[in-house]
Enzyme design. Structure first.
Site, PDB file in Angstrom:
ATOM      1  N   HIS A  43       0.825  -1.213   0.000  1.00 34.56           N
ATOM      2  CA  HIS A  43       0.000   0.000   0.000  1.00 34.56           C
ATOM      3  C   HIS A  43       0.860   1.265   0.000  1.00 34.56           C
ATOM      4  O   HIS A  43       0.950   1.976   1.005  1.00 34.56           O
ATOM      5  CB  HIS A  43      -0.952  -0.016   1.208  1.00 34.56           C
ATOM      6  CG  HIS A  43      -2.103  -0.950   1.002  1.00 34.56           C
ATOM      7  ND1 HIS A  43      -2.780  -1.560   2.041  1.00 34.56           N
ATOM      8  CD2 HIS A  43      -2.701  -1.385  -0.140  1.00 34.56           C
ATOM      9  CE1 HIS A  43      -3.745  -2.315   1.540  1.00 34.56           C
ATOM     10  NE2 HIS A  43      -3.710  -2.233   0.227  1.00 34.56           N
ATOM     11  N   GLU A 134      -6.309  -7.378   3.278  1.00 31.52           N
ATOM     12  CA  GLU A 134      -5.913  -8.482   4.166  1.00 31.52           C
ATOM     13  C   GLU A 134      -7.135  -9.079   4.873  1.00 31.52           C
ATOM     14  O   GLU A 134      -7.252 -10.298   5.015  1.00 31.52           O
ATOM     15  CB  GLU A 134      -4.894  -7.976   5.201  1.00 31.52           C
ATOM     16  CG  GLU A 134      -4.367  -9.119   6.058  1.00 31.52           C
ATOM     17  CD  GLU A 134      -3.428  -8.659   7.162  1.00 31.52           C
ATOM     18  OE1 GLU A 134      -2.667  -7.687   6.958  1.00 31.52           O
ATOM     19  OE2 GLU A 134      -3.468  -9.272   8.244  1.00 31.52           O
TER      20      GLU A 134
END
Ligand code: SF4
Length: 331
Positions: A43, A134
């Site tokens: 990210h 996730e």
């Protein structure tokens, strides 16, 4: 006038991020102009843009965006955050070769979800958003056995996450708690304590799911914060571990989040003598160096202090798997 800069240590890339980026770089060399990565590999916007620009990598959020042909079935890399088994199955059915760059510490959480779901447990999965990659990946291991739960300080932010104070389970004797790996250490401990009180038989993993990189970066911020008037946190907005660093620094002193040194503003430094700098586990070190250079340009006499230890952890790079291998593994 800035007199001192304290560089948090450790900061920046963790072993999972290094492994994931190197995996994409190598795969891009082996599949020139033809490599697809599912979701941002890590990210951080700078990392993603560089891989697009310099390596010709294409990032997708949906497998439907990929065109395959029998002659060129293509290769896909799964990001460090992990994916649900269903995504791997779909990619295999499209004929794509797969390289799974999921961090091994996330894979460990997936294995626990599978193991306890098979024993009939309800899994309370603490995360910061149902949209986080996730969380989606871990949930996908046993969706019918899993309830998403908010960190106790974030209840209501995402209505799809249950309140730990009121969440109900079918059998309080069979409950497991798992967590996203990159949450606030303090808030996660407090949330698990609430759940433990409600479900005394709650099973907690032998070792916390919060990863070493998350804990170490938060510890470094905690150590430095009392010494600084302004903490600069280099992190993309989508980085969970980076945003937790920013929140923690903001609780302890004045903190500003920046994506790159270009975001810096001189006005922030008025009456500031001591500056702290940290960076998320997905932030490249050259952005820290650039931030330091920006400060040095304005205050050339500044003293730079760096205490602490670097981590010595390395993860092995994954190998590509053929679609039929993946389908056999998934059963
Ligand atoms: S932040 Fe933690 S879980 Fe995420 S890639 Fe790094 S080591 Fe792995």
């Amino acid at each position: 006038m800035v007199e001192r800069v304290y560089l948090a240590k450790p900061r920046g890339f963790c072993a999972g991020v290094v492994m994931a980026i190197q995996t994409v770089e190598r795969a891009a060399e082996e599949n020139p102009g033809d490599l697809v990565v599912y979701h941002q590999i890590v990210h951080n916007e700078t990392v993603v843009r560089r891989l697009e620009r310099e390596r010709g990598v294409r990032f997708v959020e949906d497998l439907g965006e990929i065109e395959t042909t029998e002659e060129r079935p293509g290769t896909i890399v799964f990001s460090a955050h992990g994916v649900a088994p269903e995504v791997r199955r779909q990619a295999a059915r499209l004929g794509l070769a797969q390289i799974d760059a999921t961090c091994p510490l996330v894979t460990k959480v997936h294995s626990e979800a599978r193991r306890y779901a098979a024993m009939g447990y309800t899994i309370l999965l603490i995360g910061d958003s149902a949209d986080h990659q996730e969380v989606k990946g871990t949930l996908g291991e046993a969706p019918e056995h899993t309830i998403l739960v908010a960190v106790h300080t974030q209840v209501g932010k995402d209505p799809r996450l249950a309140d730990p104070r009121t969440v109900e389970v079918p059998d309080p004797e069979k409950v497991l708690v798992l967590t996203q790996t990159t949450l606030s250490v303090d808030d996660t401990d407090a949330t698990i304590a609430i759940l433990k009180k409600r479900f005394p038989k709650l099973v907690t993993p032998a070792r916390s799911d919060l990863c070493y990189a998350t804990k170490n970066r938060q510890d470094a911020v905690r150590r430095l914060a009392p010494k600084v008037d302004l903490f600069l946190v280099l992190s993309s907005r989508h980085s969970s571990n980076g945003m937790r660093l920013f929140e923690l620094a903001g609780k302890l002193t004045r903190a500003v989040r920046i994506d790159t040194p270009e975001d810096l503003e001189e006005a922030w430094f008025e009456r500031v003598r001591n500056v702290g700098i940290t960076s998320a586990a997905s932030t490249p070190e050259d952005l820290v160096t650039g931030t330091l250079a920006w400060i040095r340009e304005r205050w050339p006499e500044v003293e730079v202090i760096e205490e602490g230890e670097w981590e010595q952890i390395r993860f092995r790079k994954p190998r590509p798997k053929r679609p039929e291998e993946v389908l056999a593994e998934l059963g």
